[in-house]
Design a protein around this motif. Structure first.
Motif, PDB file in Angstrom:
ATOM      1  N   ASP A 196       0.553  -1.521   0.218  1.00  0.00           N
ATOM      2  CA  ASP A 196      -0.217   0.069  -0.053  1.00  0.00           C
ATOM      3  C   ASP A 196       1.221   0.820   0.205  1.00  0.00           C
ATOM      4  N   SER A 197      -0.422   2.009  -0.257  1.00  0.00           N
ATOM      5  CA  SER A 197       0.911   3.584  -0.471  1.00  0.00           C
ATOM      6  C   SER A 197       1.557   4.312   0.646  1.00  0.00           C
ATOM      7  N   LYS A 198       3.058   4.761   0.630  1.00  0.00           N
ATOM      8  CA  LYS A 198       3.592   5.265   1.931  1.00  0.00           C
ATOM      9  C   LYS A 198       2.589   6.781   2.453  1.00  0.00           C
ATOM     10  N   VAL A 199       2.606   6.918   4.359  1.00  0.00           N
ATOM     11  CA  VAL A 199       2.027   7.605   4.529  1.00  0.00           C
ATOM     12  C   VAL A 199       2.403   9.403   3.364  1.00  0.00           C
ATOM     13  N   ASP A 200       3.536   9.658   2.862  1.00  0.00           N
ATOM     14  CA  ASP A 200       4.331  10.472   2.795  1.00  0.00           C
ATOM     15  C   ASP A 200       4.534  10.196   1.218  1.00  0.00           C
ATOM     16  N   ALA A 201       3.956   9.532   1.102  1.00  0.00           N
ATOM     17  CA  ALA A 201       3.832   9.191  -0.775  1.00  0.00           C
ATOM     18  C   ALA A 201       3.401  10.334  -1.669  1.00  0.00           C
ATOM     19  N   ILE A 202       4.593  10.649  -2.603  1.00  0.00           N
ATOM     20  CA  ILE A 202       3.686  12.446  -3.346  1.00  0.00           C
ATOM     21  C   ILE A 202       2.209  11.921  -4.053  1.00  0.00           C
ATOM     22  N   SER A 203       2.037  10.903  -3.675  1.00  0.00           N
ATOM     23  CA  SER A 203       0.494  10.282  -4.736  1.00  0.00           C
ATOM     24  C   SER A 203       0.269   9.081  -4.230  1.00  0.00           C
ATOM     25  N   GLY A 204      -0.810   9.094  -4.945  1.00  0.00           N
ATOM     26  CA  GLY A 204      -1.681   7.689  -3.968  1.00  0.00           C
ATOM     27  C   GLY A 204      -2.959   8.300  -3.955  1.00  0.00           C
ATOM     28  N   PRO A 205      -3.406   7.358  -2.605  1.00  0.00           N
ATOM     29  CA  PRO A 205      -4.988   7.427  -1.810  1.00  0.00           C
ATOM     30  C   PRO A 205      -4.552   8.942  -1.301  1.00  0.00           C
ATOM     31  N   PRO A 206      -6.686   9.488  -1.081  1.00  0.00           N
ATOM     32  CA  PRO A 206      -5.968  10.236   0.154  1.00  0.00           C
ATOM     33  C   PRO A 206      -5.328  10.237   1.243  1.00  0.00           C
ATOM     34  N   GLN A 207      -4.947  11.641   2.017  1.00  0.00           N
ATOM     35  CA  GLN A 207      -3.929  11.194   2.690  1.00  0.00           C
ATOM     36  C   GLN A 207      -5.060  10.484   3.621  1.00  0.00           C
ATOM     37  N   LYS A 208      -6.014  11.241   4.624  1.00  0.00           N
ATOM     38  CA  LYS A 208      -6.755  10.474   4.552  1.00  0.00           C
ATOM     39  C   LYS A 208      -7.148   9.033   4.540  1.00  0.00           C
ATOM     40  N   ARG A 210      -4.598   7.113   3.891  1.00  0.00           N
ATOM     41  CA  ARG A 210      -3.143   5.832   4.215  1.00  0.00           C
ATOM     42  C   ARG A 210      -3.099   5.835   5.484  1.00  0.00           C
ATOM     43  N   LEU A 211      -2.175   4.592   5.624  1.00  0.00           N
ATOM     44  CA  LEU A 211      -2.342   3.948   6.535  1.00  0.00           C
ATOM     45  C   LEU A 211      -1.095   3.262   6.744  1.00  0.00           C
ATOM     46  N   GLU A 212      -0.133   3.552   7.739  1.00  0.00           N
ATOM     47  CA  GLU A 212       1.020   3.606   8.790  1.00  0.00           C
ATOM     48  C   GLU A 212       1.489   1.985   8.444  1.00  0.00           C
ATOM     49  N   GLU A 213       2.666   2.126   7.881  1.00  0.00           N
ATOM     50  CA  GLU A 213       2.902   0.650   8.274  1.00  0.00           C
ATOM     51  C   GLU A 213       2.992  -0.712   9.722  1.00  0.00           C
ATOM     52  N   GLY A 214       3.133   0.259  10.469  1.00  0.00           N
ATOM     53  CA  GLY A 214       3.190  -0.151  11.836  1.00  0.00           C
ATOM     54  C   GLY A 214       1.226  -0.847  12.223  1.00  0.00           C
ATOM     55  N   GLN A 215       0.183   0.662  11.708  1.00  0.00           N
ATOM     56  CA  GLN A 215      -0.747   0.173  11.936  1.00  0.00           C
ATOM     57  C   GLN A 215      -1.797  -0.990  10.987  1.00  0.00           C
ATOM     58  N   VAL A 216      -0.786  -1.624   9.970  1.00  0.00           N
ATOM     59  CA  VAL A 216      -0.798  -2.446   8.648  1.00  0.00           C
ATOM     60  C   VAL A 216      -0.460  -4.021   9.755  1.00  0.00           C
ATOM     61  N   VAL A 217       0.440  -4.198  10.481  1.00  0.00           N
ATOM     62  CA  VAL A 217       1.385  -5.251  10.900  1.00  0.00           C
ATOM     63  C   VAL A 217      -0.246  -5.468  11.967  1.00  0.00           C
ATOM     64  N   LYS A 218      -0.217  -4.078  13.234  1.00  0.00           N
ATOM     65  CA  LYS A 218      -1.521  -4.806  13.835  1.00  0.00           C
ATOM     66  C   LYS A 218      -2.317  -5.780  13.500  1.00  0.00           C
ATOM     67  N   GLU A 219      -2.722  -4.752  12.162  1.00  0.00           N
ATOM     68  CA  GLU A 219      -4.226  -5.554  11.564  1.00  0.00           C
ATOM     69  C   GLU A 219      -3.706  -6.904  11.512  1.00  0.00           C
ATOM     70  N   LEU A 220      -3.376  -6.827  10.918  1.00  0.00           N
ATOM     71  CA  LEU A 220      -2.649  -8.784  10.322  1.00  0.00           C
ATOM     72  C   LEU A 220      -2.326  -9.360  11.789  1.00  0.00           C
TER      73      LEU A 220
END
Length: 245
Positions: A196-208, A210-220
């Protein structure tokens, strides 16, 4: 979309609570500045268009196939790194969650070969119909397009050797519950890769969204996986690997 990758608008629900970002070693830069710049421009067109259309449906996949399946996408999406993270063997069965117009399906198919199976999962019927018509072009593996409910990958227990969610995880509501269903569908030793897109990527989904890597780790991890941030060299994405030990 896994591109990869399309789920219908009712998947777009709120994210889970955030958490501390885990430490990750810097990945080597493998692109020249010129290629990287071109890749970012290409991604800008791909990803922003994708999120715009999530709100209007996918009644005509032909409108998206040129953009989502552009061979130049490999320059910034780095599908070879995603494939490596899945650790698939020839003859394996793998699920592409949010398969869209088949960008990742084609790469997975080459990996598992003519005795393997790729389950192309999507919540949008138009995409499933499109993939069914293109299945011969996406070989050599057996391609199984599968229409699913928004809240589930609809995998049979212990059915697949790997699963991937490319550019789609931030659209899924109830991600912890969804992760549990993916976990149940994996055979022991299988892997679930989320890109998924990095939170500081210059393009991708709307900022709101976006998910931090750590958040996705916790979800998995909440879904039962042993999860880790994987090393990669994608300029705008991170990769999380969930292991079913």
């Amino acid at each position: 979309m896994n591109n990869s990758i399309v789920l219908s608008v009712f998947l777009i629900l709120g994210g889970m609570m955030g958490c501390t970002k885990p430490t990750e070693s810097a990945a080597p830069v493998v692109e020249s500045n010129k290629v990287a710049e071109q890749g970012l421009e290409q991604e800008e067109a791909n990803m922003h268009g994708e999120h715009e259309h999530h709100h209007s449906g996918f009644d005509d996949p032909k409108k998206f196939e040129t953009r989502w399946n552009d061979p130049e996408r490999d320059n910034w999406q780095h599908p070879e790194e995603i494939i490596a993270a899945l650790a698939l063997m020839p003859g394996a069965t793998v699920a592409d969650i949010g398969a869209g117009t088949g960008y990742m399906v084609a790469h997975l198919s080459k990996t598992v070969g003519d005795i393997g199976t790729v389950i192309a999962i999507d919540a949008e019927q138009a995409m499933i119909t499109y993939l069914a018509r293109r299945s011969g072009d996406l070989g050599p593996a057996r391609i199984v397009p599968r229409k699913v409910r928004a809240e589930s990958p609809d995998l049979e227990n212990d059915r697949v050797d790997g699963a991937v969610a490319l550019n789609i995880w931030h659209h899924i509501g109830g991600r912890e519950a969804y992760a549990k269903k993916v976990y149940a569908g994996l055979r022991r030793g299988g892997r679930f890769v989320v890109v998924d897109s990095k939170v500081d990527a210059i393009s991708g989904p709307p900022q709101k969204m976006r998910l931090e890597e750590g958040q996705v780790v916790k979800e998995l991890e909440a879904g039962g996986f042993r999860a880790e941030v994987a090393h990669e060299s994608m300029p705008q994405h991170y990769m999380i690997v969930g292991h079913k030990d």
